[in-house]
Design an enzyme around this catalytic site. Sequence first.
Site, PDB file in Angstrom:
ATOM      1  N   GLU A   1       0.757  -1.432  -0.180  1.00 38.16           N
ATOM      2  CA  GLU A   1      -0.107   0.095  -0.001  1.00 38.16           C
ATOM      3  C   GLU A   1       1.048   0.770  -0.217  1.00 38.16           C
ATOM      4  O   GLU A   1       1.449   1.268   0.825  1.00 38.16           O
ATOM      5  CB  GLU A   1      -0.656  -0.339   1.302  1.00 38.16           C
ATOM      6  CG  GLU A   1      -1.973   1.024   1.120  1.00 38.16           C
ATOM      7  CD  GLU A   1      -1.169   2.375   1.441  1.00 38.16           C
ATOM      8  OE1 GLU A   1      -1.267   3.156   0.868  1.00 38.16           O
ATOM      9  OE2 GLU A   1      -1.083   2.629   2.649  1.00 38.16           O
TER      10      GLU A   1
ATOM     11  N   GLU B   1       2.910   8.953  -4.747  1.00 38.33           N
ATOM     12  CA  GLU B   1       4.161   8.377  -3.668  1.00 38.33           C
ATOM     13  C   GLU B   1       4.893   7.388  -4.199  1.00 38.33           C
ATOM     14  O   GLU B   1       4.737   6.570  -3.644  1.00 38.33           O
ATOM     15  CB  GLU B   1       2.945   7.726  -2.645  1.00 38.33           C
ATOM     16  CG  GLU B   1       2.498   9.326  -1.696  1.00 38.33           C
ATOM     17  CD  GLU B   1       1.822   9.518  -0.126  1.00 38.33           C
ATOM     18  OE1 GLU B   1       1.822   8.093   0.289  1.00 38.33           O
ATOM     19  OE2 GLU B   1       1.237  10.140   0.265  1.00 38.33           O
TER      20      GLU B   1
HETATM   21  C1  SAM Z   1       1.850   4.258   3.113  1.00 34.62           C
HETATM   22  S1  SAM Z   1       2.711   3.980   4.169  1.00 34.62           S
HETATM   23  C2  SAM Z   1       0.994   1.816   4.431  1.00 34.62           C
HETATM   24  C3  SAM Z   1       2.245   0.833   5.515  1.00 34.62           C
HETATM   25  C4  SAM Z   1       1.272  -0.131   6.007  1.00 34.62           C
HETATM   26  N1  SAM Z   1       1.834  -1.386   5.139  1.00 34.62           N
HETATM   27  C5  SAM Z   1       0.039   0.047   5.992  1.00 34.62           C
HETATM   28  O1  SAM Z   1      -0.217  -0.817   5.565  1.00 34.62           O
HETATM   29  O2  SAM Z   1      -0.435   0.413   6.976  1.00 34.62           O
HETATM   30  C6  SAM Z   1       3.712   2.611   3.352  1.00 34.62           C
HETATM   31  C7  SAM Z   1       4.992   2.143   4.176  1.00 34.62           C
HETATM   32  O3  SAM Z   1       6.378   1.795   2.912  1.00 34.62           O
HETATM   33  C8  SAM Z   1       7.121   2.273   3.333  1.00 34.62           C
HETATM   34  N2  SAM Z   1       7.961   2.404   2.373  1.00 34.62           N
HETATM   35  C9  SAM Z   1       8.275   2.783   0.549  1.00 34.62           C
HETATM   36  N3  SAM Z   1       9.046   3.229   0.606  1.00 34.62           N
HETATM   37  C10 SAM Z   1       9.649   2.415  -0.008  1.00 34.62           C
HETATM   38  C11 SAM Z   1      10.440   1.502  -0.257  1.00 34.62           C
HETATM   39  N4  SAM Z   1      11.259   1.932  -1.414  1.00 34.62           N
HETATM   40  N5  SAM Z   1      10.816   0.336   0.318  1.00 34.62           N
HETATM   41  C12 SAM Z   1      10.561  -0.015   1.449  1.00 34.62           C
HETATM   42  N6  SAM Z   1       9.837   0.659   2.424  1.00 34.62           N
HETATM   43  C13 SAM Z   1       9.125   1.759   1.691  1.00 34.62           C
HETATM   44  C14 SAM Z   1       7.285   3.621   4.180  1.00 34.62           C
HETATM   45  O4  SAM Z   1       8.339   3.958   5.038  1.00 34.62           O
HETATM   46  C15 SAM Z   1       6.063   3.124   5.174  1.00 34.62           C
HETATM   47  O5  SAM Z   1       6.165   2.618   6.291  1.00 34.62           O
END
Ligand code: SAM
Length: 638
Positions: free
Chosen positions: A431, A440
């Site tokens: 997500e 994003e």
């Molecule tokens: C919108 S949050 C969603 C968190 C969780 N999966 C939820 O649905 O509540 C997106 C998460 O993806 C992580 N994230 C974003 N880009 C990433 C990347 N390239 N590699 C690893 N993690 C990433 C962010 O740090 C964040 O914790």
Amino acid sequence: ATLHSAPGTAARPEMPSRNIEIGVSTPTVADLKKHLALATDQWQANFCVVPLAHPRYWRDHRRPRAEQFTRSDLVLDSNAWCRLVVGKLSPWIRLDSADEALRKQSEAAFKQEVAWAAHLNVPAVMLPPVGSDAVNYAHCVNQALLSAPHIQFWVRVPITHPPQSTAEAAGGDEDGSSGTGAWASWNRLRCLCEHAPNLGVSLELGADLPDDEAELERWLGEPLRAVVTPAVAYLTNKRGYPTLSRRHQAALARLLQHKPRLLVSGRADAHSEGLGAHVQYLRYLVSQRLAPSQQERYEAPYYDFLQAPLQPLQDNLESQTYETFEKDPVKYERYERAVYLYLCQRHQPGGEPAVVMVVGAGRGPLVAATLRASAASGRRVRAFAVEKNPNAVVTLRGRCATEAGWDAVTVVPGDMREWEAPVLADLLVSELLGSWGDNELSPECLDGAQRYLKPGGASIPTDYTSYVAPLSSSRLWNEVKHFKDLAHFETQYVVKVHNAYPMCAPQPCFVFTHPSDARTVAEIGAIDNSRVAQLSFDVPLGGELHGFIGYFHSTLWDDGSEAVHISTEPSTESVGMFSWFPLFIPLRTPVLVPEGGRVEAAFWRNASRHRVWYEWALTEPQPSPIHNPNGRSYHIGL
Ligand SMILES: C[S@@+](CC[C@H](N)C(=O)[O-])C[C@H]1O[C@@H](n2cnc3c(N)ncnc32)[C@H](O)[C@@H]1O
């Protein structure tokens, strides 16, 4: 997801007050002190609209008179002036009169009364209705707006009726003072006054309301400061008390969402209890409003509050933000259902465990949803939780150590685009969606993660589409203008859009589907995530276009018999889901769209090695400059 202030934006605003102030407006006020006592003590009103000048004082600027044009400011203390009194201009003022002497006299009186209002420090001045050719009226009002920026100016706008007497049409021409004409006249005034933030509308609901419901909706995009119900528009119930028709009640309920002040106008002897009976009735209607739902209570502080979109790769979410997301009652239940359907469709009970990689796992709610789906479907799962935020990794590891079922989970700290996975995945669950779907950088992140997806492997979500619609909202546009620079007009904002009027239904803009066939670094590097969309919207009612509102729709999984979606797009909206607010995409200059007109606009998604940015432009009804060329004002870092 995007429900938080990105760094650099203001703190979360205070919860707005639920109280709605109710005022009274009588044609004359003989003794102000007594009148205020009557209105506030007996009628229980919160404020009064009071003529600024003595009604019988006829000023002739060529022959100044000895007596005063109004009562002394000593009648009230300054606290009362600024809390309880809204000033009203003299009704005889004719700023567009063809009679030069009357016009000059009117200009002088206008200036004198506005100066007096500023001296008293009253919060607002009520202006008379504006005619369609009232250009000198606009000239005088514009000067007043600039010279008294701390005063709000409320223009009376009768929603259907023309002014009751010529004496009320300070702008001259009366045709423009009703229905669509009233809106056009208001819009012309607002444009001539350069969208001044201290110019607002006092909307008058007369005995008749417009037939077209959309006419009312259009006012929801305007700076609605007060809603006036004239005493003559009330019906009388069996007990002899004033009530409003059902249509009036419904209209008022709709307008009350914007928390304008309410005002009863009429003679003090309109009822045996004066205007007190009307005030009491309005208070009753206000109290009858449905209590806000939990979601509304949560969202209310964010109404029309601009937030910079997230920089998902540079910024790390905070604990509180994760906690807020995790309370979403819809999102995780839909993800669980999607994973369940996937497992049932692609894997066998008792078979090899499905390798599920939750990429961007945060504090693990999608991992938990995956484990629940595994238990419910009877399909075993080997789960990986990939997360680049080191603080969230602490939580993930804590859950592995303490929570039942989490022993099947491997936590992987780091960026999903760089991880060298020890096994290939059957399914990627993520997500990474923004308010506008791809904004994003979900496409870029998932492309990178695809390196470790089996051939024929799957992704949840399988697609997402951004949507966009033309938006009228002088409120949001003024919020952007407030920054006084070009860069803010070339930025997109996450905002719980409230004081706004979407001018027609949204249309799809950019579509992304996952996974693609690319698996090698070279194949993935060749994926083109740039897009262009040229859209054309028919706008039935017309209005002032201030920008666009963006939404998204995403298919999480579709097994042919059941499809699971999450959506903020109004026609397919996931009701109750609060993790995303819409996106506001401003235009540098507002544009008038005529009734039955067409809005044509182009949107570009641009992607280079290090960044992604959007550009946008209006082409119809008139071309705008292309906003944010080369991402000069705003981009998202890769
Ligand atoms: C919108 S949050 C969603 C968190 C969780 N999966 C939820 O649905 O509540 C997106 C998460 O993806 C992580 N994230 C974003 N880009 C990433 C990347 N390239 N590699 C690893 N993690 C990433 C962010 O740090 C964040 O914790």
